[in-house]
Design a protein around this motif. Structure first.
Motif, short mmCIF file in Angstrom:
data_model
loop_
_atom_site.label_atom_id
_atom_site.label_comp_id
_atom_site.label_asym_id
_atom_site.label_seq_id
_atom_site.Cartn_x
_atom_site.Cartn_y
_atom_site.Cartn_z
N LEU A 91 -4.94 0.18 1.49
CA LEU A 91 -5.29 1.58 1.78
C LEU A 91 -4.03 2.41 2.06
O LEU A 91 -3.86 3.50 1.53
CB LEU A 91 -6.26 1.64 2.97
CG LEU A 91 -6.65 3.03 3.46
CD1 LEU A 91 -7.40 3.80 2.37
CD2 LEU A 91 -7.51 2.93 4.72
N ARG A 94 -2.11 3.41 -0.93
CA ARG A 94 -2.67 4.54 -1.70
C ARG A 94 -1.93 5.83 -1.38
O ARG A 94 -1.83 6.72 -2.21
CB ARG A 94 -4.16 4.80 -1.38
CG ARG A 94 -5.23 3.75 -1.70
CD ARG A 94 -5.19 3.20 -3.08
NE ARG A 94 -4.32 2.02 -3.06
CZ ARG A 94 -3.70 1.51 -4.11
NH1 ARG A 94 -3.81 2.11 -5.27
NH2 ARG A 94 -2.95 0.44 -4.00
N ILE A 151 -5.04 9.55 4.69
CA ILE A 151 -4.92 8.15 5.07
C ILE A 151 -3.92 8.07 6.22
O ILE A 151 -2.85 8.70 6.15
CB ILE A 151 -4.47 7.30 3.86
CG1 ILE A 151 -5.62 7.27 2.84
CG2 ILE A 151 -4.08 5.88 4.30
CD1 ILE A 151 -5.26 6.73 1.48
N LEU A 197 -13.14 3.68 -0.62
CA LEU A 197 -12.69 2.68 0.36
C LEU A 197 -13.78 1.64 0.59
O LEU A 197 -13.52 0.43 0.63
CB LEU A 197 -12.33 3.38 1.68
CG LEU A 197 -11.96 2.44 2.84
CD1 LEU A 197 -10.74 1.61 2.49
CD2 LEU A 197 -11.71 3.23 4.12
#
Lengths: 355, 386
Positions: A91, A94, A151, A197
């Motif tokens: 994550l 990203r 994020i 996600l």
């Protein structure tokens, strides 16, 4: 080439876990002393940061290699945040955020939870069922500022955690963010949202579940061949054979659909309709297999499999808990059903056949 | 210790997309020409000689067989695409399907050259219908209890006895059948059966229809009264048919026909639910979609492993077990999910007709081609339990 990479990481993971995460040994341990040496060995092999590119401090393995590691982790019913750290690292990557070399987890872990970002960049919200939050030093998350997705990386100690455990006794905390200042925060890529996600993290759970199902099939068959009742190994009775054949069917379904979803994500450029069908189907079908398969395995083992000293529950209770993480099978089924209905009957078979 | 289960995530190669488009265009033309109605699932069981010949002319029968026998040397995965598109459209492929799926491959393996040269090209042209002579009044799943006798005579064999539940026998040109050529031995009760190719036009063969609970004919009893079968029609080893049975099973058991036989009720449910179903409808539909997608991925995976020369017998049996149980339960699930829909939905009558049809054929799905119990026995053996 690709297969070689998968084979090497699979063997590495299997070796470390066989040495340091043997379910029987862990089941007997009362103080959790196995955790630190195991985590160190996994870290030394670069496995927790597998999905982080080298330029961001990770070991830069492919998605396929990471999923192969998680299949092995499932076969050991692994109870340290390896899957969560992998996913958290993925994550963060990203958004180009460098990952710390610590145990991590990710949030939100449920589809209706949200974390918001204030105008001054601080995080607020309450999310439930965050796996291993209290065992993690950092939490990677997807947060919203209006319609914008960001994020972020925070330190777990900056958040409020309430003690809570899943069926298998692993931490699954309620995490409250009260204007928490993130260590790093950056915009999510275009088109990346909470569904993306959850699809990714659900596929991780699907792959782990398929691995755990493989393990309980092996355990159950071995036990049926060895346990004698009515002067025969119970595996010689047709009623038991039929049950184990059904268990094999559930294992096969889970392996096939989880493997297919992992392969799809590994090849995909975006979280499109194909990924949705594959990943949602995998979470739904592996959760169904977990329930059906656990019941059969427990039936084969009888009373001994219902004891704390036996390892079976390490697999069955963990699989049953994983059903709730990152969207339950009911949630994904409703979402998938809505999409299929919206596309209409004429577009249904072409979608199925496109995979 | 335990047999590992493998389902490689095989994808259909790009040439399959082109083929699929051709198949869909062909079926659309046939539907436009009123050859069959895709909303009439019973049509899938129908025999249609003209249709089968046109399918043959497209090169879609015997697709994987050698060109010298009229085949097309295409892949298992290409054959897979044709099979699934035909099933989903309820196309009347019954006439050639058995020959294409299992009889042709047996001939390829065991028939003498002149018989291959004679029969295989005709199968590929869609001219021949095959039936399978396995069950008898006293033996069904227990295949090796078959009693119908083949007695040696000059130049061939004389057949006496009967086969039962034989699909398509009333129109079949040939039958591949198991007959008893020797008694079983004490050591091996499976010994003594031989596989024969029977010309259904031979004198001494009588076909009596048996109506199914759907009200349609479909089953037959086939009575052999001193029927003659020449020596060169023996397929494989005399008394040794039991050795030949297993390798074909993965082919026969894992195809799309093992989970798509009631697919039409799912399509009709999607129509009935409309674009914005309630939560119960959406969730129920979503589960069915996930289960179907899983079965198809398993089935494609087995097709890919077969193409790669592997013999996934256990995986193939699992596909048939899960697939047939699923397609059998599907009408009941659809009925549940349609229970609270408005009475005036557009396709109410079609949905009810299709549910009625699917509900009546459902019991046979877990019996034909290997019962659930037999399949689970095979799976248990693969797991190392027997």
């Amino acid at each position: 080439m690709a297969d070689d990479g998968k084979r090497i990481v699979t063997e590495t993971a299997a070796r470390i876990l066989a040495d340091l995460a043997d379910p029987q040994t862990i089941n007997k341990s009362t103080n959790g002393a196995w955790k630190d040496p195991l985590w160190h060995a996994l870290s030394d092999a670069g496995l927790p940061l597998a999905w982080i590119p080298e330029r961001l401090g990770g070991s830069g393995a492919s998605l396929a290699e990471g999923f192969a590691i998680l299949g092995v982790a499932g076969r050991f019913a692994l109870a340290v945040p390896l899957a969560e750290t992998l996913c958290a690292g993925w994550l963060l990557a990203r958004a180009g955020i460098e990952a710390p070399a610590t145990p991590m987890t990710l949030a939100p872990a449920r589809p209706y939870d949200r974390i918001s970002v204030d105008a001054d960049g601080r995080l607020s919200g309450r999310v439930i069922g965050v796996p291993f939050a209290q065992d993690s030093q950092h939490i990677a998350m997807l947060a919203d500022r209006g319609r914008e997705h960001l994020i972020a990386l925070v330190e777990t100690r900056d958040c409020r955690l309430s003690e809570s455990r899943n069926l298998a006794g692993d931490a699954a905390n309620v995490v409250t963010f009260e204007r928490v200042k993130p260590l790093r925060i950056a915009p999510a890529p275009n088109g990346f949202d909470l569904t993306s996600l959850l699809l990714m993290a659900s596929t991780v759970r699907s792959v782990e579940t398929a691995g755990a199902l493989e393990a309980i099939l092996s355990l159950s068959v071995a036990y049926a061949n060895e346990r004698v009742a009515f002067e025969r190994p119970i595996g010689k009775f047709q009623a038991v054979q039929q049950n184990l054949a059904r268990l094999a069917g559930e294992v096969a379904a889970a392996l096939a659909v989880a493997g297919s979803a992992a392969d799809t994500i590994a090849q995909a450029d975006a979280f499109d309709e194909a990924v949705f069908l594959e990943a949602a189907s995998a979470k739904i079908r592996t959760a169904e297999a977990a329930a059906e398969g656990s019941a059969i395995a427990h039936q084969v083992f009888g009373a001994i499999g219902f004891t704390q000293e036996h390892v079976l529950h390490r697999f069955t209770l963990r699989m049953l808990s994983w059903r709730d993480d990152f969207g339950s099978e009911s949630y994904w089924a409703a979402e998938l059903g809505k999409r299929v209905a919206c596309r209409g009957a004429d577009e249904f078979w072409p979608l199925v056949a496109s995979r | 210790m335990t047999a590992h289960l493998y389902f490689d995530p095989i994808r259909l190669p790009p040439e399959c997309d082109t083929l699929r488009a051709e198949v869909r265009a062909f079926l659309a033309d046939e539907i436009a020409a009123s050859t069959f109605d895709p909303h009439q699932p019973g049509d899938g069981d129908a025999h249609n000689r003209g249709f089968s010949r046109r399918v043959g002319a497209k090169g879609w029968i015997g697709m994987t067989w050698p060109k010298r026998y009229g085949g097309h040397e295409r892949s298992q995965l290409e054959r897979y695409v044709v099979t699934e598109e035909f099933r989903v459209a309820n196309a009347p492929s019954h006439l050639h399907f058995v020959a294409d799926r299992q009889s042709g491959p047996i001939l390829l393996k065991y028939a003498p050259e002149h018989i291959k040269n004679d029969i295989l090209p005709r199968i590929c042209r869609g001219e021949l219908c095959f039936s399978i002579g396995m069950s008898e009044p006293g033996s069904g799943s227990d295949l090796f209890a078959a009693k119908t006798k083949a007695g040696k005579t000059a130049g061939g064999w004389r057949i006496n006895g009967s086969k039962i539940w034989t699909t398509s026998a009333q129109i079949a040109d040939y039958m591949l059948a198991l007959f008893r050529t020797s008694p079983p031995t004490r050591e091996n009760r499976r010994h003594g059966l031989t596989q024969f190719l029977v010309d259904m036009k031979a004198p001494g063969i009588k076909v009596n229809p048996i109506y199914q609970m759907t009200g349609k004919p479909g089953f037959n009893e086939v009575v052999f009264d001193d029927a003659f079968v020449p020596d060169d029609h023996v397929m494989g080893e005399i008394d040794g048919a039991w050795k030949q049975a297993t390798s074909e099973l993965a082919h026969e058991r894992s195809g799309p026909e093992r989970f798509l036989d009631t697919f039409y009720v799912l399509l009709e449910l999607i129509r009935a639910l409309g674009p914005e179903p309630d939560l119960r409808g959406a969730e129920g539909l979503g589960r069915l979609v996930a289960q179907l997608h899983t079965l198809r991925r398993m089935s494609v995976s087995v097709a890919g492993m077969l193409q790669a020369g592997k013999e996934p017998v256990v995986e193939g049996s699992i596909v048939k077990d899960l697939g047939t149980v699923w397609e059998q339960k599907l009408p009941g699930r659809v009925r549940d999910l349609a229970a609270f829909l408005e009475p005036e939905i557009m396709n109410r009558a079609t949905l009810e007709d299709q549910l009625a049809f699917a509900t009546t054929i459902a019991p046979k799905l877990t019996i034909q081609g290997g019962t659930t119990e037999i399949l689970r026995g095979i799976i248990a053996r693969g797991l190392g339990l027997r």
